[in-house]
Write an enzyme that holds these catalytic residues in place. Structure first.
Site, PDB file in Angstrom:
ATOM      1  N   ASP A   8       0.755  -1.179  -0.074  1.00 14.07           N
ATOM      2  CA  ASP A   8      -0.037  -0.076  -0.058  1.00 14.07           C
ATOM      3  C   ASP A   8       0.910   1.236  -0.068  1.00 14.07           C
ATOM      4  O   ASP A   8       1.846   1.623   0.821  1.00 14.07           O
ATOM      5  CB  ASP A   8      -0.857   0.041   1.258  1.00 14.07           C
ATOM      6  N   ASP A 129     -15.278  -3.735  -1.616  1.00 17.25           N
ATOM      7  CA  ASP A 129     -14.647  -3.360  -0.446  1.00 17.25           C
ATOM      8  C   ASP A 129     -15.983  -3.212   0.406  1.00 17.25           C
ATOM      9  O   ASP A 129     -16.717  -2.251   0.076  1.00 17.25           O
ATOM     10  CB  ASP A 129     -13.819  -2.084  -0.260  1.00 17.25           C
TER      11      ASP A 129
END
Length: 239
Positions: A8, A129
């Site tokens: 990330d 998500d």
């Protein structure tokens, strides 16, 4: 079972968030390219890259780092974060990634995403998500009125590469994945479902494998050393 390390990116560094909260950030390494090289050397054959700045801005931001990672490791990478139109998708592929993950616009504009899948067959990943089963968008900052299962069913006929399912409540919390929700999603779609969010132990990975999930993404547990990638891959090879 394919194990996919996550990288990330925020501000050019390798970070992890808790439950997608930008205010709960841990910086693990200022050199994401070195991190990517480490995962490859330890046996990874695929990487999951997320441009966290891009997810907030609605456009790719950490492009130089992404290009450097892909060039250095020479293994397939998928990229998510801020990819919301054809130009952004093409830009991602120009960086050298193999697959582009689309979340927000797939929720908001199903007609566009369906046609995008036709334009890029087998190269787009649906990023689902979810918080309490409801899909979140805009870097997890906005809640939608669509369930993950509903969205997966809607795209059942689209030529997707895969679906990445992340339970936001589990992400970065080292609390184990939401196996039941992941399996319900997999049962509702013909596409491969990649488990993400909260995968913490070798037993978590083995349980996903036993339940028929063929790939999972690991993040914080690798960075904090709770799971050693070579050990996990060796154990999977012995199962």
């Amino acid at each position: 079972m394919q194990v996919i390390p996550a990288i990330d990116l925020r501000g050019g560094s390798c970070v992890r968030l808790r439950q997608g909260d930008y205010g709960q950030e841990t910086v693990f390494d200022a050199d994401p390219v070195a991190v990517a090289r480490r995962w490859k050397e330890e046996g990874a054959d695929f990487l999951h890259l997320v441009d966290l700045d891009g997810a907030k801005e609605g456009r790719p931001v950490n492009t130089d780092v992404i290009r450097a990672i892909v060039s250095d490791v020479e293994i397939p990478c998928q990229l998510g974060g801020g990819l919301r139109d054809d130009d952004a998708i093409k830009a991602a592929f120009d960086l050298g990634v193999s697959r582009a993950i689309i979340g927000t616009r797939a929720v908001r504009d199903p007609e566009w995403f369906t046609s995008a899948c036709e334009r890029f067959p087998g190269k787009l990943v649906l990023g689902l998500d979810a918080r309490d089963g409801m899909v979140a968008t805009d870097g997890w900052l906005q809640a939608s009125e669509t369930t993950a299962v509903e969205l997966a069913k809607h795209y059942a006929e689209a030529p997707l590469a895969a679906i990445v399912y992340t339970d936001i409540a589990r992400d970065g919390m080292m609390s184990g994945p939401n196996v039941d929700a992941t399996c319900r999603l997999a049962e509702s779609s013909p596409h491969q479902v990649i488990a993400s969010g909260g995968v913490t132990t070798i037993e978590d990975v083995l349980e996903l494998q036993r339940r028929g999930i063929g790939a999972c993404i690991l993040g914080r547990t690798l960075y904090e050393g709770k799971v050693k990638l070579p050990e996990l891959l060796n154990q999977l090879g012995a199962v």
